[in-house]
Write an enzyme that holds these catalytic residues in place. Structure first.
Site, mmCIF file in Angstrom:
data_model
loop_
_atom_site.group_PDB
_atom_site.id
_atom_site.type_symbol
_atom_site.label_atom_id
_atom_site.label_comp_id
_atom_site.label_asym_id
_atom_site.label_seq_id
_atom_site.Cartn_x
_atom_site.Cartn_y
_atom_site.Cartn_z
ATOM 1 C CB ILE A 158 6.521 6.873 -9.474
ATOM 2 C CG1 ILE A 158 6.080 6.789 -9.371
ATOM 3 C CG2 ILE A 158 7.735 6.730 -7.991
ATOM 4 C CD1 ILE A 158 4.820 5.800 -8.612
ATOM 5 C CB ALA A 237 8.337 0.371 -4.695
ATOM 6 N NE ARG A 238 1.070 -1.748 -4.330
ATOM 7 C CZ ARG A 238 0.514 -1.221 -4.175
ATOM 8 N NH1 ARG A 238 0.906 0.249 -3.634
ATOM 9 N NH2 ARG A 238 -0.516 -0.195 -5.036
ATOM 10 C CG ASP A 262 4.600 5.271 1.905
ATOM 11 O OD1 ASP A 262 3.627 5.886 3.145
ATOM 12 O OD2 ASP A 262 4.116 4.988 1.014
ATOM 13 C CD GLU A 267 0.781 -1.154 3.343
ATOM 14 O OE1 GLU A 267 0.030 -0.863 2.525
ATOM 15 O OE2 GLU A 267 2.011 -1.208 2.577
ATOM 16 C CG HIS A 285 0.293 2.656 1.030
ATOM 17 N ND1 HIS A 285 0.361 1.675 0.346
ATOM 18 C CD2 HIS A 285 0.512 3.214 -0.026
ATOM 19 C CE1 HIS A 285 0.721 1.647 -0.104
ATOM 20 N NE2 HIS A 285 0.776 2.075 -0.962
ATOM 21 C CB SER A 288 -1.310 8.658 -4.212
ATOM 22 O OG SER A 288 -2.118 8.205 -3.340
HETATM 23 C C1 DGY Z 1 -0.468 3.726 -5.812
HETATM 24 O O1 DGY Z 1 -1.075 4.027 -6.347
HETATM 25 O O2 DGY Z 1 -0.125 1.970 -6.092
HETATM 26 C C2 DGY Z 1 -0.148 3.510 -4.416
HETATM 27 O O3 DGY Z 1 1.105 2.994 -4.208
HETATM 28 C C3 DGY Z 1 -1.036 4.630 -3.339
HETATM 29 O O4 DGY Z 1 -1.988 3.232 -2.825
#
Ligand code: DGY
Length: 320
Positions: A158, A237-238, A262, A267, A285, A288
């Site tokens: 990514i 990312a996270r 995002d 969450e 989030h 995707s």
């Molecule tokens: C992932 O695929 O890890 C994305 O954050 C979607 O949850």
């Protein structure tokens, strides 16, 4: 006889159709909790299941699953919600869905980056309020993206896709990764082995590393202070990478020009103080979240389950 699998979340229509064709599939019309998944698994004795990131498959949950379960496929590239060691100890294969969501997640990073730099949220608010007063040449100005240096923390699939897009916008790419990429993948980007050494050069910082113990709170008071003044932070990312209290302080002090987020520490119950900053562009989030990508993720998860149940090591096995 078909194998039984569980899809304990609201899967896209094309994914549920394929799941039903290939398996005896139990499909939920809502996202079940991990405890509910255990109860359902004890009732149905499935061989496999697909889960999503909000369903935390901990050691405790894995211990309660029936012995029939041979594979758990997460419909995500991230796997910080799965206890890999506990699953492996019980012989349960775990898989994720890399590759298929790379482009869409990189697109969301660009959406956040552009909106943060070009004040997308404030412009939307002005238009929503009816825009009746025009602005002078010196009001409501954003940051020019072309020519800026973008630092990418985490140069996996990514991160590289974000770099490709940012090059198209005329940005200079620098990156920090556990290891340096080959020249073909690096494409002229400058490598920094240490985040602290890269940060002073990042006019814009994009976080693209996985959520692990090593990356937890890498963005904190100390590291934010190393950014140039008026920097922009983007996170697809996270949420765990960013200590949100420190981010809020950096926004309050105007150390940061803006942020695009995002993902969040909690969450979906994100810290509502973040929405009070009009220079923070927020999405729930959704990296995707396109029809095509969510279908591709579901198909990939089903492929992984099929492979595991045939006794083959699945293409996306998370077992080391
Ligand atoms: C992932 O695929 O890890 C994305 O954050 C979607 O949850």
């Amino acid at each position: 006889m078909k194998n039984t699998i569980l899809l304990p979340y609201m899967a896209p229509r094309n994914v549920t159709a394929l799941a039903k064709e290939k398996f005896d599939a139990f499909i939920s019309d809502r996202e079940m909790t991990a405890d509910e998944i255990v109860l359902l698994a004890l009732e149905k004795n499935p061989q496999g299941m697909i889960v999503v990131p909000k369903q935390k498959i901990t050691q405790d949950i894995i211990a309660k699953l029936p012995a029939s379960v041979k594979v758990i496929a997460t419909c995500s590239v991230g796997f910080d919600h799965l206890d890999i060691a506990a699953a492996k100890a019980r012989g349960i294969q775990l898989t994720n869905t890399p590759d298929v969501l790379t482009e869409c997640t990189a697109d969301i990073a660009m959406l956040l980056l552009l909106n943060a730099c070009r004040r997308g949220r404030e412009y939307q608010e002005i238009m929503d309020a009816g825009w009746r007063k025009s602005f002078s040449q010196s009001e409501m100005l954003g940051i020019k993206v072309s020519g800026k240096t973008l630092g990418i923390y985490g140069m996996g699939r990514i991160g590289q896709a974000v770099a490709d897009r940012a090059r198209g916008f005329g940005m200079k790419i620098i990156y920090c990764n556990r290891r340096r990429l080959s020249p073909e993948l690096e494409k002229g980007a400058t490598y920094f082995a240490k985040l602290e050494e890269m940060l002073p050069h990042c006019q814009i910082l994009s976080l693209n590393a996985p959520g692990t113990a090593e990356t937890k709170h890498v963005i904190n008071d100390q590291t934010l202070a190393l950014l140039p003044d008026n920097a922009v932070l983007v996170n697809v990312a996270r949420g765990s990478l960013v200590q949100e209290e420190a981010l809020i302080r950096a926004l309050q002090s105007k150390k940061l020009f803006a942020a695009g987020l995002d993902v969040f520490e909690n969450e979906p119950a994100y810290d509502l103080r973040l929405k009070e900053f009009h220079n923070v562009f927020l999405t729930p989030h959704m990296g995707s979240a396109t029809q095509e990508t969510r279908d591709a993720m579901g198909f990939r998860a089903l492929e992984n389950i099929e492979q595991a149940l045939k006794g083959v090591k699945p293409q996306d096995s998370l077992w080391s």
